[in-house]
Design an enzyme around this catalytic site. Structure first.
Site, PDB file in Angstrom:
ATOM      1  N   ASN A   1       0.883  -1.436   0.571  1.00  0.00           N
ATOM      2  CA  ASN A   1      -0.339  -0.187  -0.058  1.00  0.00           C
ATOM      3  C   ASN A   1       0.905   0.747  -0.219  1.00  0.00           C
ATOM      4  OD1 ASN A   1       0.726  -0.694   2.805  1.00  0.00           O
ATOM      5  ND2 ASN A   1      -1.154   0.184   3.749  1.00  0.00           N
TER       6      ASN A   1
ATOM      7  N   GLY B   1       2.438  -5.560   7.617  1.00  0.00           N
ATOM      8  CA  GLY B   1       1.719  -6.267   7.046  1.00  0.00           C
ATOM      9  C   GLY B   1       0.156  -6.527   7.986  1.00  0.00           C
ATOM     10  N   SER B   2      -0.674  -7.990   7.748  1.00  0.00           N
ATOM     11  CA  SER B   2      -1.493  -8.155   8.114  1.00  0.00           C
ATOM     12  C   SER B   2      -1.008  -9.187  10.000  1.00  0.00           C
ATOM     13  CB  SER B   2      -1.991  -9.697   7.880  1.00  0.00           C
ATOM     14  OG  SER B   2      -1.431 -10.453   7.780  1.00  0.00           O
TER      15      SER B   2
ATOM     16  N   GLY C   1       2.334 -11.315  10.643  1.00  0.00           N
ATOM     17  CA  GLY C   1       3.081 -11.029  12.110  1.00  0.00           C
ATOM     18  C   GLY C   1       3.334 -12.145  13.368  1.00  0.00           C
TER      19      GLY C   1
ATOM     20  N   GLU D   1       4.452  -3.657  12.564  1.00  0.00           N
ATOM     21  CA  GLU D   1       3.593  -3.616  12.276  1.00  0.00           C
ATOM     22  C   GLU D   1       2.707  -3.526  11.429  1.00  0.00           C
ATOM     23  OE1 GLU D   1       2.778   0.184  12.948  1.00  0.00           O
ATOM     24  OE2 GLU D   1       4.883   0.381  13.866  1.00  0.00           O
TER      25      GLU D   1
ATOM     26  N   CYS E   1      -3.202   0.893   7.160  1.00  0.00           N
ATOM     27  CA  CYS E   1      -3.242   0.672   8.061  1.00  0.00           C
ATOM     28  C   CYS E   1      -4.183   1.591   8.987  1.00  0.00           C
ATOM     29  CB  CYS E   1      -2.099   0.267   8.914  1.00  0.00           C
ATOM     30  SG  CYS E   1      -0.808  -0.748   7.906  1.00  0.00           S
TER      31      CYS E   1
ATOM     32  N   GLU F   1     -10.481  -6.435  10.307  1.00  0.00           N
ATOM     33  CA  GLU F   1      -9.862  -5.517   9.123  1.00  0.00           C
ATOM     34  C   GLU F   1     -10.063  -5.495   8.105  1.00  0.00           C
ATOM     35  OE1 GLU F   1      -5.497  -5.502   9.253  1.00  0.00           O
ATOM     36  OE2 GLU F   1      -5.970  -3.137   9.074  1.00  0.00           O
TER      37      GLU F   1
ATOM     38  N   GLU G   1       8.257   3.317  14.094  1.00  0.00           N
ATOM     39  CA  GLU G   1       8.721   3.548  12.496  1.00  0.00           C
ATOM     40  C   GLU G   1       8.919   4.715  12.979  1.00  0.00           C
ATOM     41  OE1 GLU G   1       8.373   0.533   9.577  1.00  0.00           O
ATOM     42  OE2 GLU G   1       6.924   1.047  10.054  1.00  0.00           O
TER      43      GLU G   1
HETATM   44  C1  UN1 Z   1       0.049   2.000   6.199  1.00  0.00           C
HETATM   45  O1  UN1 Z   1      -0.860   2.464   6.040  1.00  0.00           O
HETATM   46  O2  UN1 Z   1       0.754   0.803   6.999  1.00  0.00           O
HETATM   47  O3  UN1 Z   1      -0.398   7.753   8.092  1.00  0.00           O
HETATM   48  C2  UN1 Z   1       0.622   3.508   6.154  1.00  0.00           C
HETATM   49  C3  UN1 Z   1      -0.766   7.998   7.222  1.00  0.00           C
HETATM   50  C4  UN1 Z   1       0.598   7.073   6.427  1.00  0.00           C
HETATM   51  C5  UN1 Z   1       1.350   6.036   6.344  1.00  0.00           C
HETATM   52  C6  UN1 Z   1       0.351   5.226   6.615  1.00  0.00           C
HETATM   53  N1  UN1 Z   1       1.569   8.340   5.670  1.00  0.00           N
HETATM   54  O4  UN1 Z   1      -2.001   7.402   6.271  1.00  0.00           O
END
Ligand code: UN1
Length: 518
Positions: free
Chosen positions: A171, A246-247, A251, A268, A302, A403, A482
């Site tokens: 993504n 990822g998922s 993870g 993450e 995410c 999700e 991160e």
């Molecule tokens: C993600 O979806 O894994 O805050 C990262 C945000 C972006 C990063 C998303 N800067 O939506």
């Protein structure tokens, strides 16, 4: 690291005269090479599945092994390069990304679908991360602290960890690899990089940029492929550190292996982020926020807003206004001017979205817009799905808890602020949350009480900035962050040095400044 690396850059792509589709390669031990078996997989444009971006090597454990061997050599060289010089390479990476921003945004949209405005933002996030990392080359601080003994110095400093396994999602094809690899590199590590199989082209160009900027070739290894590559990285005994986005399911599997092998691991994972709109909110702002948060990137972040928690007083007005706006969103090829929402990444993710629409119906939620594949006007060629809103979603239902990673928004009505906060917190994830209110006390309560790694006030759940820590609580992550300054701790090992220049044996805790008792 003043001179650019001598690698044959253009050979990332091998032109096969017989076929129109270009063939790309892995980058292992300083060379662009195919998979040992010669097998490939196709990189398909999700907005038009007849458009094949390229063929990429279908790699496995053998390629990972070769990559790790080369990365060990790269690590020996790079870890001895002064950190400010490592930072200089990252600055040049930033400069090249600035020059190639438009080109990379275009190829990224072609291979994963999000509109150009968003892919430009994705490249920009990489640029921001590069320039931040460049300055960190001069700021990898340790501490010097007083020793409890005379004529003795005590200090902490950082050492690189080794070969890092970097496994990234589709993504944010550029931004997320940069979040991981730039701090890893500035700290003096080498990387074995496995990008998502949906976005191998952006990853290839990214590695070209690193080499063009002067990164010694053995320091980065690119291994394309599916899950076998990721599994081989995670289980490789000479990779002491893994970073994965990822998922939550994947993870967990990675975590089990890394736990058994005592590896350092940053995860993450999923989110079920809520935007809360209270009765006193600026409704125009709240509508703009949820449109962007829920349907930007086709809901495939995410951080995407997948729940909209509305206080009773504004519920009906807000849903009505939102539905009108959602129905006017333009779906299409992200490279076309005026496209608001692109396709889903592949057929499986569209099936998953369809499955959740069915679940929502069965659970008695009210479908107020969308719910079907988007067709007509060329949309049948890709994995398009109508932006979808369910109202009357019950807290605790599957639609509300799980999700989806697609353009599906669940609306939940509440009576009070307490109830809104409880709904926000009652999920297994904890990445981001947003609260729309004009009440400063409620805003600060939200910052204190919402169980998320990030809380926005009067701004949507997406849009984290590269120089602040990014990550979530509960099953979204495993405690690491991160971005920003914190990620540098993850990619370096703290070491402590004591220098005793007293010329005699001094025993800590015994011969201290209070004197020896006996
Ligand atoms: C993600 O979806 O894994 O805050 C990262 C945000 C972006 C990063 C998303 N800067 O939506």
């Amino acid at each position: 690291m003043a001179s650019p690396a001598k690698v044959d850059r253009p050979r990332a792509v091998k032109k096969t005269p017989s076929a129109a589709v270009p063939t790309f390669q892995n980058f292992i031990a300083g060379r662009w090479v195919p998979a040992a078996s010669g097998a490939t997989f196709d990189d398909v444009n999700p907005a038009d599945t007849s458009d094949i971006v390229g063929r990429f090597p279908q790699s496995g454990a053998a390629e990972v092994d070769a990559a790790v061997r080369a990365a060990r050599r790269g690590f020996d060289q790079w870890s001895r390069t002064p950190a400010p010089a490592r930072g200089d390479v990252l600055r040049r990476v930033g400069d090249i990304l600035v020059a190639r921003k438009e080109e990379i945004a275009n190829l990224m949209t072609r291979e994963m679908g999000k509109p150009l405005t968003e892919t430009r933002g994705d490249v920009q996030e990489g640029i921001d991360t590069a320039y931040y990392a460049a300055t960190m080359g001069r700021q990898l601080f340790g501490r010097t602290v007083p020793s409890e003994l005379r004529a003795k110095w005590a200090m902490s400093y950082r050492r690189p960890v080794g070969v890092c396994g970097i496994i990234t999602p589709f993504n944010f094809p550029l931004a997320i690899p940069t979040w991981k690899m730039f701090p890893a590199l500035v700290c003096g590590n080498a990387c074995v990089f496995k990008p998502a199989e949906d976005v191998p082209h952006t990853a290839t160009v990214f590695v070209e940029v690193l080499l063009e900027a002067g990164l010694p070739p053995d320091v980065v290894q690119l291994v394309h492929g599916h899950g076998e590559v990721g599994a081989a990285i995670v289980a490789h005994p000479e990779i002491p550190l893994v970073s994965f986005t990822g998922s939550t399911e994947t993870g967990r599997l990675i975590g089990e292996v890394c736990g058994r092998m005592h590896k350092r691991l940053s995860l993450e994972m999923g989110g079920k982020n809520a935007q809360i709109v209270l009765d006193d909110a600026d409704l125009d702002l709240a509508v703009e926020g949820v449109l962007w948060g829920a349907f930007g990137t086709t809901g495939q972040r995410c951080t995407a807003t997948s729940r909209l928690v509305l206080q009773r007083g504004i519920h009906d007005t807000l849903v009505k206004r939102l539905v009108e706006r959602v129905q006017s969103l333009r779906l299409g090829d992200g490279r076309r001017n005026g496209t608001d929402v692109g396709p889903l990444i592949h057929a499986d993710s569209r099936s998953k979205v369809e499955e959740y629409v069915e679940i929502g119906r069965k659970e008695g939620a009210r479908l107020v817009t969308g719910g079907k594949r988007a067709t007509g006007g060329g949309l049948d060629k890709g994995f398009f799905f109508q932006p979808t809103i369910f109202d009357g979603v019950r807290p605790g239902s599957r639609l509300e808890q799980e999700e989806i990673f697609g353009p599906v928004l669940s609306v939940i009505r509440v009576d009070t602020v307490d109830e809104a906060f409880a709904v926000n917190n009652d999920v297994r994830y904890g990445l981001s949350s947003a609260v729309y209110t004009r009440d400063v006390s409620v805003a600060f309560r939200a910052l204190a009480e919402l169980d998320n790694g990030i809380t926005y006030i009067n701004a949507p759940t997406i849009g984290a900035e590269a120089h602040l820590p990014f990550g979530g609580v509960k099953q979204t992550g495993n405690g690491h962050r991160e971005g920003g300054w914190e990620v540098y701790d993850f990619y370096s090992e703290t070491k402590v040095g004591y220098v005793d220049y007293s010329g005699m044996l001094q025993r800590a805790q015994i011969d201290n400044y209070l004197g020896t008792p006996d």
